[in-house]
Design a protein around this motif. Structure first.
Motif: not given
Length: 103
Positions: A55-56, A49-50, A41-42
């Motif tokens: 999100l994670v 990447q940031d 999902i992320a």
């Protein structure tokens, strides 16, 4: 001709709870087992990447906050997916509103 049905995998069954497992240990175990859902999902909703890293972290935090409402009679992966997806959608809305407020 008979229709082929899928056989549920272990990940599709409700989570079993060892009697001696604490809620935090159980959460950590389930998060490790189903981490791919969060990462997918992320990756899907994070343009950079940031953003994916944020999100994670946000998804993991929300999963922990919501863990007391998880019903062990249900599949953990389904519950985790919904929570993660809701966080990702909210994250995207916040990012867009910040972008437009700068313009």
């Amino acid at each position: 001709m008979q229709a082929v049905t899928s056989i549920p995998s272990d990940h599709d069954r409700p989570a079993e709870v060892p009697a001696s497992e604490t809620p935090s240990a159980r959460f950590e175990r389930l998060l490790r087992e189903h981490r791919g859902i969060v990462l997918k999902i992320a990756y899907t909703y994070g343009p950079s990447q940031d953003d994916r890293d944020d999100l994670v972290q946000d998804i993991s935090a929300e999963l922990w906050r919501s863990f007391s409402r998880y019903d062990p009679a249900r599949r953990f992966s389904t519950w985790m997916y919904r929570v993660a997806l809701n966080v990702a959608i909210s994250h995207g809305r916040r990012s867009r509103s910040r972008f437009w407020s700068r313009s």
